[in-house]
Scaffold this motif. Structure first.
Motif, PDB file in Angstrom:
ATOM      1  N   THR A   1      41.993  41.827  52.010  1.00 49.27           N
ATOM      2  CA  THR A   1      42.256  40.741  51.144  1.00 49.27           C
ATOM      3  C   THR A   1      42.618  40.568  49.292  1.00 49.27           C
ATOM      4  O   THR A   1      43.603  40.343  49.101  1.00 49.27           O
ATOM      5  N   CYS A   2      41.646  40.232  49.355  1.00 50.71           N
ATOM      6  CA  CYS A   2      41.583  40.890  47.607  1.00 50.71           C
ATOM      7  C   CYS A   2      42.312  41.648  46.780  1.00 50.71           C
ATOM      8  O   CYS A   2      43.525  41.590  45.864  1.00 50.71           O
ATOM      9  N   GLN A   3      42.288  42.980  47.505  1.00 52.77           N
ATOM     10  CA  GLN A   3      43.651  43.924  46.824  1.00 52.77           C
ATOM     11  C   GLN A   3      45.127  43.372  47.041  1.00 52.77           C
ATOM     12  O   GLN A   3      45.343  43.905  46.342  1.00 52.77           O
ATOM     13  N   GLN A   4      45.005  42.785  48.678  1.00 49.49           N
ATOM     14  CA  GLN A   4      46.373  43.089  48.290  1.00 49.49           C
ATOM     15  C   GLN A   4      47.344  40.993  47.985  1.00 49.49           C
ATOM     16  O   GLN A   4      47.909  41.388  47.137  1.00 49.49           O
ATOM     17  N   PHE A   5      45.792  40.902  47.706  1.00 49.62           N
ATOM     18  CA  PHE A   5      46.656  39.078  46.650  1.00 49.62           C
ATOM     19  C   PHE A   5      46.786  39.861  45.366  1.00 49.62           C
ATOM     20  O   PHE A   5      47.814  39.347  44.581  1.00 49.62           O
ATOM     21  N   LEU A   6      45.729  40.596  44.607  1.00 49.86           N
ATOM     22  CA  LEU A   6      46.365  41.044  43.144  1.00 49.86           C
ATOM     23  C   LEU A   6      47.360  42.039  43.131  1.00 49.86           C
ATOM     24  O   LEU A   6      48.657  41.716  42.608  1.00 49.86           O
ATOM     25  N   GLU A   7      47.851  42.478  44.423  1.00 49.61           N
ATOM     26  CA  GLU A   7      49.664  43.697  44.293  1.00 49.61           C
ATOM     27  C   GLU A   7      50.256  42.190  44.400  1.00 49.61           C
ATOM     28  O   GLU A   7      51.174  43.081  44.235  1.00 49.61           O
ATOM     29  N   SER A   8      49.876  41.643  44.796  1.00 54.51           N
ATOM     30  CA  SER A   8      50.978  40.391  45.549  1.00 54.51           C
ATOM     31  C   SER A   8      51.684  39.667  44.266  1.00 54.51           C
ATOM     32  O   SER A   8      53.122  39.296  44.439  1.00 54.51           O
TER      33      SER A   8
ATOM     34  N   MET B   1      34.628  44.652  32.309  1.00 54.30           N
ATOM     35  CA  MET B   1      34.072  45.105  32.959  1.00 54.30           C
ATOM     36  C   MET B   1      34.276  47.061  33.380  1.00 54.30           C
ATOM     37  O   MET B   1      35.550  47.081  33.013  1.00 54.30           O
ATOM     38  N   ALA B   2      33.767  47.488  33.924  1.00 54.66           N
ATOM     39  CA  ALA B   2      33.729  48.604  34.486  1.00 54.66           C
ATOM     40  C   ALA B   2      35.377  49.104  34.570  1.00 54.66           C
ATOM     41  O   ALA B   2      35.784  48.250  35.735  1.00 54.66           O
ATOM     42  N   THR B   3      36.080  50.080  34.599  1.00 51.22           N
ATOM     43  CA  THR B   3      36.526  50.595  35.250  1.00 51.22           C
ATOM     44  C   THR B   3      36.189  50.755  36.910  1.00 51.22           C
ATOM     45  O   THR B   3      35.469  51.384  37.365  1.00 51.22           O
ATOM     46  N   GLY B   4      37.733  50.876  37.151  1.00 49.41           N
ATOM     47  CA  GLY B   4      37.254  51.180  39.281  1.00 49.41           C
ATOM     48  C   GLY B   4      36.645  49.919  39.631  1.00 49.41           C
ATOM     49  O   GLY B   4      36.102  50.142  40.581  1.00 49.41           O
ATOM     50  N   ALA B   5      36.567  48.995  38.957  1.00 49.40           N
ATOM     51  CA  ALA B   5      35.865  48.198  39.886  1.00 49.40           C
ATOM     52  C   ALA B   5      36.727  47.031  40.703  1.00 49.40           C
ATOM     53  O   ALA B   5      37.845  47.882  40.880  1.00 49.40           O
ATOM     54  N   LYS B   6      35.383  46.603  42.367  1.00 50.98           N
ATOM     55  CA  LYS B   6      35.794  46.283  42.912  1.00 50.98           C
ATOM     56  C   LYS B   6      36.839  44.989  42.625  1.00 50.98           C
ATOM     57  O   LYS B   6      36.536  44.025  41.817  1.00 50.98           O
ATOM     58  N   CYS B   7      38.299  45.127  43.927  1.00 50.77           N
ATOM     59  CA  CYS B   7      38.908  43.787  43.531  1.00 50.77           C
ATOM     60  C   CYS B   7      38.674  42.711  43.695  1.00 50.77           C
ATOM     61  O   CYS B   7      38.509  41.729  43.146  1.00 50.77           O
ATOM     62  N   SER B   8      37.525  42.592  44.651  1.00 50.25           N
ATOM     63  CA  SER B   8      36.747  41.554  44.740  1.00 50.25           C
ATOM     64  C   SER B   8      36.317  40.816  43.237  1.00 50.25           C
ATOM     65  O   SER B   8      36.733  40.226  43.092  1.00 50.25           O
ATOM     66  N   GLU B   9      35.667  41.570  42.512  1.00 53.11           N
ATOM     67  CA  GLU B   9      35.167  41.555  41.504  1.00 53.11           C
ATOM     68  C   GLU B   9      35.899  41.471  40.051  1.00 53.11           C
ATOM     69  O   GLU B   9      35.716  40.358  39.849  1.00 53.11           O
ATOM     70  N   ILE B  10      37.240  41.864  40.504  1.00 46.59           N
ATOM     71  CA  ILE B  10      37.765  41.278  39.287  1.00 46.59           C
ATOM     72  C   ILE B  10      38.148  40.079  39.084  1.00 46.59           C
ATOM     73  O   ILE B  10      38.200  39.316  38.724  1.00 46.59           O
ATOM     74  N   LEU B  11      39.146  40.052  40.658  1.00 46.07           N
ATOM     75  CA  LEU B  11      39.421  38.719  41.235  1.00 46.07           C
ATOM     76  C   LEU B  11      38.769  37.652  40.350  1.00 46.07           C
ATOM     77  O   LEU B  11      38.852  36.098  39.756  1.00 46.07           O
ATOM     78  N   PHE B  12      36.997  37.533  40.961  1.00 44.14           N
ATOM     79  CA  PHE B  12      35.718  36.644  40.857  1.00 44.14           C
ATOM     80  C   PHE B  12      35.965  35.969  39.308  1.00 44.14           C
ATOM     81  O   PHE B  12      35.555  34.997  38.684  1.00 44.14           O
ATOM     82  N   LYS B  13      35.911  37.316  38.219  1.00 45.20           N
ATOM     83  CA  LYS B  13      35.449  36.872  37.162  1.00 45.20           C
ATOM     84  C   LYS B  13      37.548  36.817  36.827  1.00 45.20           C
ATOM     85  O   LYS B  13      36.939  36.080  35.537  1.00 45.20           O
ATOM     86  N   GLU B  14      37.906  36.509  36.664  1.00 43.31           N
ATOM     87  CA  GLU B  14      39.798  36.423  35.756  1.00 43.31           C
ATOM     88  C   GLU B  14      39.910  35.412  36.819  1.00 43.31           C
ATOM     89  O   GLU B  14      41.181  34.600  36.604  1.00 43.31           O
TER      90      GLU B  14
END
Length: 1675
Positions: A71-78, A1-14
């Protein structure tokens, strides 16, 4: 996935790879997410229960993805905070997570509001009652600032924007510096003016709070800011959006009033939503740096010269100089609104003023927006260079006017002037557009000049733009508008579907809200008429009630035929099916649109109102018509909710409690309950018709209780006061609520709002919620001339005071007359609450008192007010027919110093530009703090109501209010339940007292029976009397202590029955006196019996001595005889000697007396002076034994003849019935006395007759007998009847006594023992074992049987009351319920006749039947008998075992010692005992061993004696009759209702007032029509509130109003039925057995209302349960 992707996209993929890592420690993940509020507590607990770890993690990730990007961003940071966080971050390292905006970092790092970034703050979060909201201390830390701002703002405090932290004062040590140590460093001279590193700029805090708030809290924040006259954020900087946000939605709720100069003469005004009002906008911006404060200059421009106000935050305010971190780019807006005063208004029309924070070069987008929406832009600058020139020249062609405010430095002035000349043609500048502000410029003059420039712009046809119109410009520039969300726009369209149809409000309500208005008004009138019966006329009472009930159903049926209109259906779908946020949006849009429409209509009508008032000449009809028009033109969300209530009530009335599937609208209460949970006010009283939709309110609150998990303890706070004195504003300021306060929207009726109490404060406060009730103003001008306006005010005040824990009485000091009227209404309301045990706290708020010395100055006023209140209380007590002197403090919790509040006026100056007075906010806060301090302090003393209890209060109070006519009556299941619980407790204490005294008196009786007669002198009785008094005093004090502890125990609703406490205290003392009299009479009787038998005992002793001499002589003769005699020969010799001895003794039988002759003598002496007619009557009666009657029947000659002159036959019959009932009661009382004496088995004593005559004479002297005007014949025949029955009973008793105590008979009983002893002695056989058995059989066995009979009665009562019958017999009230329920099930007419005619007999029969049923099984009573016998057998065993150690060898001494040890328990028969001692030469130890050996057999024999008896025989032999003790417990005082003859239900034996839970038709009390002889069917609980009259002997046969019944029956309290179904039980019974009752009562059947026939057996039972407050779980 390209750099700078949305947090929701990162979370969905991983998510798969993350799950594999996180499932190792799923609980740690859940805890972390819970701490950051990413998941709720409920979700946390639910997911913890999932067994599979991977499933837990999968659920979490799914939930986070649903919540959105933030919320996705907050989740990944946590994830970084977890044990496996490093692995997670390594996995995500290939991605570049989005950079966190500066505002986000600011919020998270400085303000610690990270949790609110994704889960926004809601209004309910801020309104929650917490300990912190009652702390008025400055913020301690940076994190406190947002909460401080919100709390202060919701309380309308002008100090809300202060962000200074509290600094601790330096100590004395730090201030004490030695002069030699003083060292001033030069760098001190270069410090900035103020240290700012420990504070924040107020605008940063505002932006941060808005960023963390949901759209509805934002709206409330801006609304409160507007009230405080703070500048509002128009454009938020780009904090979480690319280009900032226009706060259109946030301002939607703001409405402003003003008077333009064009309306000054007519004194009209305009009122409009701020966002819809088009007006010129003047913008102020800064270019480059500036040495003076632009914002401060704006405050000067907008403030009148004499009253400066800080609309905008500026650098010279507290913390205003702190550098802004996130607020640059903020555009604020404020307004000026004229008040119609040309001399003082700054501008003739409204004008908006905006203020851009920061330099225009840095915020060109905001500048561009302002140039497009403004009429003029004022640019503040110190210089213009090439860069600024380029920026400004880009404005060429703009229609906006531009002004420059120059503060040029001398070196740059020339360059600036050159660029201005270049800009002149581009921006159309002239000299007036350039304003120079130098150091020497006079500030006031400069401000005037600026005001003139703005005024010039306003008079030059400027463009007028509303904020709503500005949204279009914002969209064109790419600025986000807060209303652009999908939810907001879709619900706006949804609301418009309804509101677009509204052209004419009155017509729309008539056509679309069809169930309210006239139909609802008529229903309300019928409901009240059912209670007050004002238009009854000549129609029979119950028939009239039936007609009204039918009318009620007709109206409901009419309502039910109307299907919801399109608008109402759309509304139901909107609040029923939309998600919570969209529903909230929808209701807001509805409010905005409806308010806008209503404002337009009401504005026109109020103009007409003014005109008509001038010419109406106080015509109430015209005012009523105007009020009707205004009410009809008022339209809000509450009208739609009201329609829902009526739809629901109509369907409920028609369909009833059928399955929900058959009902279309059963879901509506649940929807309304959700609205209450979300903070919406719910209508309690419909002010338009002054009625409560009771079923709707009940079911909404019931649903609310269920949704709260049945945790709904709440305290109620209410405000009362004159209209338009700021009641709603006061509540809004105290609690941050949203009760309507704008023009034309004054509260009508009462609205309630629920506020949550924080969990950590619930225990301290003693509740889960605060319910705040806002009420319509008393003394409303538009209602004042209406006929029922005072009654309406009284009803409202009574209801809300009754519901409240704290009532705030709001008074405007400037209107003393209205204050007096309000106080009078309030006093009446509190007085009625005192009647039902409710004593709420009252806080008096005196508004518009601003002097600092008000508290001191008003000390005398407060005392004067209290004196007035005392006077009003006395007057009200007389009016309410209280029989005692009362003070104000008697009826409410009021302290002169603590409960009076002096609050300055709301506005500091003259509206519309006046800010809120800081003193107002502070004083209201003090009031709030005091209110909660009071609630905390009293939390231990009271039990808060939960919602079901609150519902019950509403029902019963409203029922009482509807019956209102001077006397306030109240019935409440909460009161009934609390009273029943106390009655249960008291019955337990009372029986405990009785049982203890029965046993103790029995012990003393046994002691008396064991004493020689010569020792039974007066000293013995005196000593016993003193002992008894001590014991009785101690036991009575125990009951009083129990009572005290019970009332201090905190049991539910004890305060409601406080007034009954005295009844129970009096009952305890009455019981003490009763038991003292009982004890004394029992001992006197025992002594009399003992002394009476002394003569026969002495004779018997002499006889036995002679017999023993002869037996001894015969024994010697036989021993000397040479021939050995066998058994038969011995018996023959003994018989001959026995006969000879008896003939020699010349036995004198006891003399028989004719008891009737003695009693006749006393009767004649009693009637000696009553004249010849009485003597003749006595002669005709001949003798008492021949005077026999089956039952005492009334005859006309028993009543004085002149009573009947002119009196109809009906009254004669009624008089006879009443006299016969009293006579029967007296006969029963005398028969009971006679029976008691007969059961004592003593000989007759002449005092018995004297006692009976005293009882009769005392009763005949009572007022209830004297009022009946009975003749002398009545007295003679009554005494003959009573004494005749008694004479026969006493004669039989006397003969039994003679028989039992006849010497010859007593000797005959002893003959077998003497024969047995004689034989044994002759044959020289060891007869000691036989003698030991004889001692057991002849002495111990009768004594033990007697012991059992003395104790078995009390134990049976104990056992029975703890059996399956315990609930039924626990209180009089419960007993009544069970009796009536059983009668209904048995369906036997004869039982009902016995119940109505001979209640006492029925109850006695009932109790005996239950006792027999319960103890038919022998095992039941056998176990009880064993339990009673075992202790005394053990005592006997112990006494025998202990005697082995005694030195005595003589058996006579041993037996006497044994008897002494047992003398407290057993009475050994003296005759048999002496025979055992005759010629007894056994050794004591030997005899003792034999007795000990026989004890088990003895025990079996005693138990066998009882086992062989049937239960009836057992009960007849008991000293304490169980049936009598239980009868005392449940029968009560025996008094009957003077009208329907229903028995009194009072639980306290010594009660002052008689009352019954349910009354019945008077025909069941044998009342019939005076002319028709038809049974009457009026029910007295309805009659006492009707306009009907009654006639009886007490009224001297003159008609008197039922409402005044207490003049004649002051000890009876007949309360109106609590509901229209309360009397259904007796209606059902009367209808079913109408003809049988008529036949039994020698009358004609009643002409009953038709609807009585519709009542089913099930409904009759339900009404019984409702009336007796019966709950199935009780039993």
């Amino acid at each position: 996935m390209a750099t700078g992707a949305k947090c929701s996209e990162i979370l969905f993929k991983e998510q798969k790879r993350l799950t594999e890592i996180l499932q190792r420690k799923p609980d740690a993940l859940l805890r972390e997410l819970r701490s950051q509020s990413i998941i709720s507590v409920k979700e946390h607990n639910a997911w913890r229960r999932i067994k599979k770890p991977e499933e837990r993690v999968r659920r979490v990730i799914e939930k986070v993805l649903q919540e959105g990007e933030a919320t996705c961003q907050q989740f990944l940071e946590s994830l970084n905070n977890l044990q496996h966080g490093r692995q997670c971050m390594n996995l995500l390292s290939e991605y570049s997570l989005p950079e966190r905006p500066k505002a986000i970092q600011y919020i998270e790092s400085k303000l610690k509001m990270k949790k609110y970034r994704s889960k926004k703050l809601k209004l309910s979060d801020v309104l929650e009652i917490t300990p912190q909201c009652l702390e008025d201390r400055p913020p301690q830390t940076i994190e406190d600032l947002p909460w401080h701002f919100l709390r202060k703002l919701l309380a309308l405090s002008g100090m809300a924007r202060s962000t200074c932290l509290e600094h601790r004062a330096p100590t004395d040590q730090t201030l004490t510096v030695d002069k030699e140590e003083l060292d001033i460093h030069e760098h001190y001279f270069f410090l900035s003016d103020t240290v700012t590193n420990d504070s924040l700029n107020p605008l940063d805090v505002l932006c941060a709070v808005l960023l963390c708030s949901d759209c509805f809290l934002q709206q409330e924040i801006l609304s409160k800011m507007s009230t405080c006259q703070f500048a509002l954020p128009l454009l938020l900087p780009a904090l979480n959006t690319p280009k900032g946000t226009l706060m259109l939605w946030a301002m939607r709720d703001i409405v402003r009033k003003w008077r333009p100069h064009s309306l000054a003469e007519s004194r009209g005004f305009r009122e409009e939503s701020l966002v819809l009002t088009a007006m010129p906008t003047i913008s102020f911006v800064r270019m480059g740096s500036c040495s003076f404060s632009k914002s401060k200059l704006l405050n000067d421009i907008l403030s009148p010269s004499q009253q400066r106000h800080n609309f905008f935050v500026h650098r010279d305010m507290e913390s205003g100089n702190v550098p802004r971190e996130i607020a640059d780019g903020l555009v604020e807006i404020s307004w000026y609104f004229p008040g119609g005063r040309e001399s003082s208004d700054l501008f003739p029309e409204p004008v908006a003023v905006t203020n851009l924070r920061g330099d225009i070069e840095s915020h060109q987008l905001q500048f561009c927006f302002l140039t497009q929406v403004s009429s003029a832009v004022f640019i503040v600058t110190e210089s213009i260079s090439d860069r600024e020139y380029a920026l400004l020249s880009s404005l060429q062609g703009s229609a906006t006017k531009y002004y420059f405010i120059l503060n040029s430095q001398s070196g740059e002035a020339k360059e600036t002037l050159g660029f201005l000349k270049k800009l002149a043609p581009v921006l159309k500048l002239n000299n007036s557009h350039v304003l120079q502000k130098g150091r020497a410029t006079n500030k006031a003059a400069f401000v005037k000049y600026l005001q003139s420039a703005i005024a010039a712009v306003m008079t030059s046809s400027p463009k007028r733009v509303s904020i709503e119109a500005m949204a279009e410009t914002a969209c064109q520039l790419g600025i986000q508008v807060d209303e652009d969300s999908k939810e907001c726009q879709s619900t706006c369209k949804y609301a418009k579907k309804i509101t677009v149809q509204i052209k004419d409000v009155e017509e729309y309500k008539r056509e679309n809200l069809r169930l309210q208005g006239e139909p609802w008004k008529k229903l309300a009138e019928v409901e009240k008429e059912m209670c007050q019966m004002r238009r009854q006329g000549d129609i029979p009472l119950e028939k009239y009630k039936s007609q009204l009930k039918e009318k009620l159903l007709e109206l409901r049926a009419q309502q039910n035929t109307h299907h919801p209109t399109d608008g109402v259906s759309t509304f139901i779908k909107g609040i029923g099916h939309l998600p919570p946020m969209e529903k909230h949006y929808f209701l807001k849009w509805m409010k905005f649109d409806l308010d806008h429409i209503a404002r337009e209509n009401i504005s026109k009508l109020q103009d007409q109102y003014k005109e008509k008032c001038k010419h109406s000449k106080d015509d109430p009809k015209q005012l009523a018509e105007l009020d009707k028009l205004i009410s009809a033109s008022s339209l809000g969300v509450e009208h739609f909710l009201r329609e829902l209530g009526q739809i629901y009530e109509a369907e409920h009335a028609m369909v009833g409690k059928k399955a929900k599937k058959q009902r279309k609208f059963s879901h509506l209460p649940g929807i309304a309950a959700d609205l209450m949970l979300e903070g919406f006010p719910m209508e309690l009283i419909d002010g338009d018709v002054s009625n409560i939709p009771l079923q709707w309110v009940t079911d909404v609150l019931t649903q609310l209780h269920a949704k709260l998990g049945e945790r709904s303890r709440m305290l109620v706070i209410t405000v009362l006061g004159v209209q338009s004195t700021g009641k709603s504003t006061l509540l809004n300021t105290m609690f941050g609520l949203q009760f309507a306060v704008s023009s034309g929207r004054c509260t009508r009726g009462a609205f309630m709002t629920l506020i949550k109490v924080a969990e950590n404060f619930q225990q301290e406060l003693g509740c889960d919620f605060i319910l705040v009730i806002d009420t319509e103003g008393l003394k409303a001008p538009e209602l004042a001339k209406l006929e029922d306006s005072y009654q309406r005010d009284n009803e409202l005040a009574t209801l809300v005071v009754g519901l409240s824990d704290i009532t705030i009485v709001n008074m405007a000091m400037e209107n003393a007359t209205e204050m007096q009227d309000v106080l009078q209404i309030v006093v009446h309301a509190f007085l009625r609450m005192e009647e039902i045990g409710q004593k709420p706290n009252c806080q008096f708020v005196h508004q518009n008192v601003s002097d600092v010395s008000a508290d001191e100055q008003n000390m005398r006023d407060r005392k004067h007010l209290l004196e007035q209140m005392d006077e009003m209380t006395k007057a009200a007590a007389n009016m309410e027919k209280k029989g005692r002197e009362m003070k104000f403090s008697d009826i409410m919790d009021y302290a002169l110093e603590q409960h009076n509040w002096y609050i300055p006026g709301l506005w500091l100056g003259v509206p519309p530009m006046a800010p809120v007075n800081v003193g107002y906010s502070e004083k209201v806060y003090e009031l709030k703090k005091n209110v909660f301090a009071f609630l905390k302090g009293s939390s231990q003393k009271r039990s808060p109501k939960d919602i079901p209890q609150f519902i019950e209060w509403v029902k019963r109070l409203w029922n009482a209010v509807k019956h209102e006519n001077f006397i306030f009556s109240f019935r409440n299941s909460l009161v009934a339940e609390a009273y029943n619980q106390l009655s249960v407790k008291y019955a337990e204490w009372e029986w405990g007292f009785r049982k203890m005294m029965h046993l103790w008196v029995s012990e003393k009786e046994t002691f008396i029976q064991n004493q020689p007669p010569d020792k039974l002198d007066t000293n013995v009785l005196t000593k016993l009397k003193n002992e008894a008094q001590d014991k009785l005093r101690q036991e009575a004090e125990k009951i009083l202590d129990h009572l005290k502890q019970y009332f201090e125990s905190g049991a539910a609703n004890l305060h409601l029955i406080e007034k009954y406490k005295e009844d129970f205290c009096r009952s305890a003392n009455g019981l003490r006196n009763e038991l003292e009299s009982y004890s004394l009479s029992k001992w006197q009787e025992a002594i009399r019996i003992k002394k009476g038998r002394h003569k026969t005992d002495a004779i018997m002793s002499e006889y036995k001595r002679k017999i023993e001499e002869q037996v001894d002589r015969l024994l010697n003769q036989c021993r000397k005889s040479k021939c050995k005699l066998n058994n038969n020969e011995l018996k023959k010799e003994f018989d001959n000697t026995w006969s000879e001895t008896l003939s020699e003794l010349s036995l004198i039988p006891l003399q028989k007396r004719k008891i009737s002759e003695d009693m006749e003598f006393h009767l004649r002496r009693d009637l000696a002076n009553r004249g010849s007619a009485v003597r003749q009557r006595l002669e005709e009666a001949k003798s008492l034994p021949t005077y026999k009657t089956q039952s005492f029947r009334m005859q006309k000659e028993y009543l004085v003849s002149n009573v009947f002159r002119g009196v109809k036959e009906f009254f004669t019959q009624e008089h006879l019935h009443k006299t016969e009932a009293l006579a029967k009661s007296l006969i029963d009382k005398c028969n009971s006395y006679t029976e008691g004496k007969v059961n004592g088995k003593a000989d007759y004593d002449e005092t018995y007759c004297r006692e009976l005559l005293w009882m009769i004479n005392e009763q005949l002297q009572q007022a209830n007998f004297r009022n009946l005007d009975t003749s002398a014949y009545f007295e003679v025949d009554l005494k003959l009847h009573i004494l005749g029955d008694a004479a026969r009973a006493f004669q039989k008793m006397h003969e039994e006594f003679i028989k039992e105590n006849d010497p010859q008979r007593r000797l005959r009983k002893l003959k077998p023992q003497y024969l047995s002893t004689f034989k044994a002695l002759y044959l020289e056989k060891d007869e000691y074992q036989d003698r030991a058995w004889n001692f057991c059989d002849q002495c111990l066995r009768p004594a033990l049987v007697d012991y059992m009979n003395k104790r078995l009665g009390t134990e049976i009562v104990d056992d029975f009351l703890s059996s399956e019958w315990s609930i039924e017999y626990s209180t009089r009230s419960f007993f009544q319920f069970f009796v009536l329920k059983q009668l209904l099930e048995e369906n036997d007419f004869n039982s009902y006749v016995q119940y109505t005619r001979n209640y006492a007999d029925l109850i006695k029969t009932w109790i005996e039947k239950h006792l027999l049923t319960h103890y038919r099984e022998k095992a039941r009573l056998g176990d009880l008998e064993k339990r009673i016998l075992s202790p005394v057998i053990n005592k006997l065993n112990n006494a025998l075992k202990n005697s082995k150690g005694e030195k005595t060898k003589i058996v006579s001494v041993f037996l006497k010692n044994l008897c002494e040890k047992l003398q407290q328990d057993l009475v050994i028969p003296r005759d048999s005992f002496e025979v055992i001692l005759f010629k007894n030469t056994a050794r004591a130890d030997q005899f003792s061993a034999f007795i000990l050996h026989f004890i088990p057999d003895l025990k079996k024999q005693v138990l066998s004696t009882f086992e062989n008896l049937d239960i009836e025989a057992k009960l007849s032999k008991l000293t304490v009759k169980p049936q009598d003790e239980i009868f005392k417990r449940v029968f009560g005082c025996g008094k009957q209702c003077p009208f329907c003859k229903v028995p009194c239900d009072a639980g306290a034996p010594a009660h002052k007032e008689h009352f019954a839970a349910v009354h019945r038709p008077k025909g069941l009390g044998e009342y019939q029509g005076s002319k028709t002889e038809i049974l009457t069917y009026d029910i007295c609980s309805s009659a006492v509130v009707s306009n009907g009259t009654f006639t009886c002997s007490e009224t001297k046969w003159e008609p008197h109003p039922y409402k005044d019944y207490r003049k004649f029956f002051p000890d009876w309290l007949i309360q109106p039925d609590p509901s229209i179904t309360a009397s259904d039980y007796w209606k059902f019974v009367f209808k079913k057995f109408n003809h049988q009752f008529a036949k039994a009562f020698d009358a004609l059947p009643a002409d009953l209302p038709e609807d009585w026939g519709d009542i089913t057996k099930e409904q009759a039972l339900e009404s019984l349960k409702e009336t007796f407050a019966w709950k199935p779980e009780t039993g």
